[in-house]
Every structure is written in structure tokens, then in C-alpha cells.
Design an enzyme around this catalytic site. Structure first.
Site, PDB file in Angstrom:
ATOM      1  N   GLY A  50       0.824  -1.207   0.000  1.00  0.00           N
ATOM      2  CA  GLY A  50       0.000   0.000   0.000  1.00  0.00           C
ATOM      3  C   GLY A  50       0.853   1.250   0.000  1.00  0.00           C
ATOM      4  N   GLY A  51       0.511   2.200   0.890  1.00  0.00           N
ATOM      5  CA  GLY A  51       1.199   3.477   0.943  1.00  0.00           C
ATOM      6  C   GLY A  51       0.392   4.576   0.273  1.00  0.00           C
ATOM      7  CD1 TRP A  52       0.350  10.253  -1.010  1.00  0.00           C
ATOM      8  CD2 TRP A  52      -1.157  10.082   0.633  1.00  0.00           C
ATOM      9  NE1 TRP A  52      -0.534  11.298  -1.145  1.00  0.00           N
ATOM     10  CE2 TRP A  52      -1.461  11.216  -0.139  1.00  0.00           C
ATOM     11  CE3 TRP A  52      -1.963   9.762   1.728  1.00  0.00           C
ATOM     12  CZ2 TRP A  52      -2.545  12.045   0.142  1.00  0.00           C
ATOM     13  CZ3 TRP A  52      -3.043  10.594   2.012  1.00  0.00           C
ATOM     14  CH2 TRP A  52      -3.329  11.711   1.221  1.00  0.00           C
ATOM     15  CG  ASN A  53       3.218   7.970  -3.856  1.00  0.00           C
ATOM     16  OD1 ASN A  53       2.658   9.027  -3.586  1.00  0.00           O
ATOM     17  ND2 ASN A  53       4.543   7.854  -3.877  1.00  0.00           N
TER      18      ASN A  53
ATOM     19  CD1 TRP B 105       7.890   8.025   6.648  1.00  0.00           C
ATOM     20  CD2 TRP B 105       7.503   5.840   6.329  1.00  0.00           C
ATOM     21  NE1 TRP B 105       7.957   7.791   5.314  1.00  0.00           N
ATOM     22  CE2 TRP B 105       7.726   6.456   5.077  1.00  0.00           C
ATOM     23  CE3 TRP B 105       7.266   4.465   6.379  1.00  0.00           C
ATOM     24  CZ2 TRP B 105       7.700   5.734   3.878  1.00  0.00           C
ATOM     25  CZ3 TRP B 105       7.234   3.759   5.183  1.00  0.00           C
ATOM     26  CH2 TRP B 105       7.436   4.401   3.957  1.00  0.00           C
TER      27      TRP B 105
ATOM     28  CG  ASP C   5       2.474  13.192   7.292  1.00  0.00           C
ATOM     29  OD1 ASP C   5       3.512  13.885   7.325  1.00  0.00           O
ATOM     30  OD2 ASP C   5       2.395  12.121   6.667  1.00  0.00           O
TER      31      ASP C   5
ATOM     32  CD  GLU D 145      -0.954   5.969   3.822  1.00  0.00           C
ATOM     33  OE1 GLU D 145      -1.006   7.171   3.497  1.00  0.00           O
ATOM     34  OE2 GLU D 145       0.084   5.422   4.190  1.00  0.00           O
ATOM     35  CE1 TYR D 146      -4.434   7.088   6.278  1.00  0.00           C
ATOM     36  CE2 TYR D 146      -5.052   8.875   4.811  1.00  0.00           C
ATOM     37  CZ  TYR D 146      -4.164   8.329   5.708  1.00  0.00           C
ATOM     38  OH  TYR D 146      -3.019   8.994   6.048  1.00  0.00           O
TER      39      TYR D 146
END
Length: 370
Positions: A102-105, A343, A211, A145-146
Site C-alpha cells: 500500500g502506501g500513500w501513492n 517512518w 503529518d 490509505e484510507y
């Protein structure tokens, strides 16, 4: 809390015995840092596996059928980064190496589609087992996310629980760990997670307690203020997450801002956008601690937020240093949490250009094992 009171609080807290549930120190590794130049370049040889209980290898993605796929086959397989990561267990036999998906991108849309489709979920679970078994991973960390946001839908909350249940059923006979990384603050968590029903299926939950402010807010703010962390922990505890499954997130980076007026440089000052890209990370609005510590900017410790910030001209950054990490550790572990994650490894001062190597990660280890 004033700085003097903060120092006194640390000294007082040091006199208490903290009850760490599992002593987790989960180290995320953004493998793309291999492509950075100069002293920012990072690979498995830069990792000290004795400073971590878990190494989270980031990131894998999924395809339209829901199957887990490599996002960089040359790095993962041709250069052997996966085998090198797993090979670190030879130096620390108790180390657990997790594959992070996953991850933001990666966004949310593909994950929403996968979680809501029985056949795609089966593809995901089967491919997860194959990925772990073929490469020697000890488990999977799911970083969607998310759920119910960023193009997802209201059914994601329930479908996320179903997905975790099916993963656990497949993982348990094989001894694999299942963990998740989650948006920590109430604004995200209240929409995305059925917290009480998630808990039975995961080994631990990585709270992304950072964040909390970015340049998109239009003003300077703190990446990881202590009060926001406290509020996040309490929210998760109050909604059914036991302390012994919560892992505190610490950012080894700062959020940067370009000031609208260089003479107005206090927290809350107006900004035009993200600060200038760093020499290593090369991303506007973001600097690694290994870049921040080299800067000769004026640095101020903000007593209200228990975090430092620094500025030079129209550039402004909020970040964590060794002292603010100590405060977070003592405050958060007063709740009896399971451990800490960072992170991420490659933005700590891993080469020790400003002093000792891995100053933030070593601060965590010092407090955890005192």
C-alpha cells in the site's frame, strides 16, 4: 508545558517503571532511497538490524485483479533487495521482516475495489501467502490509505474487517504476522476504521502519528505535536483498541513550508506552499532529519507543542529531534503501548553526519531498554 517543566517531567517519568507490552521497535524502510544521491543513498548495508524488532519493507502494490505485485522488480529481485532484507535476520535472529503493501501513492481506489469483491480478496490473500512464503518474509503489513476515503466508499469499513479476517485465517497456520498502518487522528480514523472489530485479526496497529500539519493548510504547523499524539492514542483506546496492540509512530523527517513573509516565522504564519526540496529527498514540503540536522537554521523548541521548529529566510520546518522523541516516548508509554515504529530508516541521520548514527532510532532504543 514550558521547556523547564518538560525537562522536569522527563526526569520524573524516568523514575517510574514503564510496562512495555512487547517492546516493539518497527522500522519502516522506503527502498526507493537507493536512488538518492550522495550521502542520501541507502540500501540494506546501511541498516543496523539490532536496533529494530521488525523491519517493514516498503512498498508492494496491487493490480486490478487484487493480486500483490512488485512496484520495482529490478530493485526487489534483480538487485536482490528482498533477499538482503530477509538476510539481515542472520545478524539478528529475532528480527521479523514484514512486506508492506500500500502506501500513500498507491491510493485507495484499487484497495476499495479489492476488499469489496470476494474473488479479488481471494486473489489478494493467495498472493500474500505466495509473496511471504517464496521470499522468507515473516508477515504482512497492510497500509491502505484510507478505507472509505480518497475514492473509496462507505462499505470499506466493513470490507476492511472482512479482508483482515480472511488474511488472518490464511496466515495463522503458517505463523505469519498481520499488522496494519493506520491514520491516527480522529478525523481520519472515525471515517475509515471499525476499530473494535479490527483488533482481533491483527498482531499490532501502527499509528501514523505524524503529518498533522502540511503546507496545504496554508500556514505553518507542527508535523507531530505531542498533544495531537495524546489525543490520537486516547481516541483509539476509547474505541476498543487495547494498548498492547498500539504502536506509536515517530517521523524521522520534517514538514517544510515556504513563508509568505520571511519576517513572520512563528507557528501559524502564512505560507505559500511547501518548502524547497532537500539535497537527498528532493521533494518539496519534506526534509529528512539527515538533511535538517545539517542546516544552520535558527532552531526554536516550541513549549506548547513539545516540538522544535527551524527557519532560514522564507524556509520553515517542523520536525522531531532527540529531545522531542524522548518526550513522546515517555508520554505515550505512560499508556502502556506495545512499542514504537519509525517512518523511516533512510531519513534518520543514518550516516552520523551530525554526530552518532541513527540518533532518533537510538533514542527510542535507549528509552525502551533503560
Amino acid at each position: 508545558m514550558g521547556k523547564l517543566l518538560a525537562i522536569l517531567a522527563v526526569l520524573c517519568l524516568k523514575s517510574f517503571e514503564f510496562s512495555y507490552s512487547t517492546d516493539i521497535i518497527n522500522c519502516y524502510w522506503g527502498t526507493w532511497a537507493y536512488y538518492r544521491t550522495g550521502d542520501g543513498k541507502f540500501d540494506a548495508s546501511n541498516i543496523n538490524p539490532r536496533l529494530c524488532t521488525h523491519l517493514s519493507y516498503s512498498f508492494f502494490g496491487i493490480n486490478d485483479s487484487g493480486e500483490i505485485v512488485s512496484l520495482d522488480t529490478w530493485l526487489d529481485y534483480d538487485l536482490g533487495f528482498i533477499s538482503k532484507a530477509v538476510g539481515l535476520k542472520r545478524q539478528n535472529p529475532s528480527l521479523k521482516v514484514l512486506a508492506v503493501v500500500g502506501g500513500w501513492n498507491q491510493g485507495s481506489i484499487k484497495y476499495s475495489s479489492m476488499a469489496g469483491d470476494k474473488h479479488k480478496r481471494q486473489n489478494f490473500v493467495k498472493s500474500a501467502v505466495n509473496l511471504l512464503s517464496k521470499n522468507g518474509f515473516d508477515g504482512l503489513d497492510l497500509d491502505w490509505e484510507y478505507p472509505s476515503q480518497r475514492g473509496g466508499n462507505s462499505h470499506d469499513r466493513a470490507n476492511f474487517v472482512t479482508l483482515l479476517r480472511e488474511l488472518k485465517k490464511a496466515f495463522d497456520p503458517r505463523g505469519y504476522q498481520l499488522t496494519i498502518a493506520v491514520g491516527a487522528g480522529e478525523k481520519i480514523a472515525s471515517v475509515s476504521y471499525d476499530i473494535a472489530n479490527i483488533v482481533p485479526y491483527v498482531k499490532f496497529i501502527n499509528l501514523m502519528t505524524y503529518d498533522f500539519a502540511t503546507a496545504s493548510d496554508g500556514k505553518t504547523g507542527f508535523n507531530s505535536p505531542l498533544m495531537a499524539i495524546e489525543n490520537s492514542i486516547i481516541f483509539w483506546l476509547n474505541h476498543g483498541a487495547p494498548a498492547n496492540k498500539l504502536v506509536l509512530g515517530v517521523g524521522t523527517y520534517g514538514r517544510t513550508f515556504q513563508l509568505s513573509d520571511a519576517s513572520q516565522n512563528k507557528p501559524g504564519a502564512r505560507c505559500l506552499g511547501g518548502g524547497s526540496a532537500g539535497t537527498y529527498t528532493r521533494e518539496s514540503g519534506f526534509l529528512g532529519y539527515n538533511e535538517i540536522c545539517l542546516n544552520k537554521w535558527k532552531t526554536i523548541f516550541d513549549n506548547k507543542n513539545d516540538s522544535p521548529y527551524a527557519f532560514s529566510g522564507d524556509q520553515w520546518v517542523s520536525f522531531d529531534n532527540e529531545f522531542s522523541v524522548e518526550l513522546k516516548m515517555y508520554s505515550a508509554f505512560s499508556h502502556g503501548l506495545a512499542g514504537v515504529m519509525i517512518w523511516s530508516l533512510e531519513t534518520d541521520d543514518f550516516r552520523g553526519k551530525c554526530g552518532q548514527s541513527y540518533p532518533l532510532l537510538k533514542t527510542i532504543n535507549k528509552i525502551m531498554h533503560k
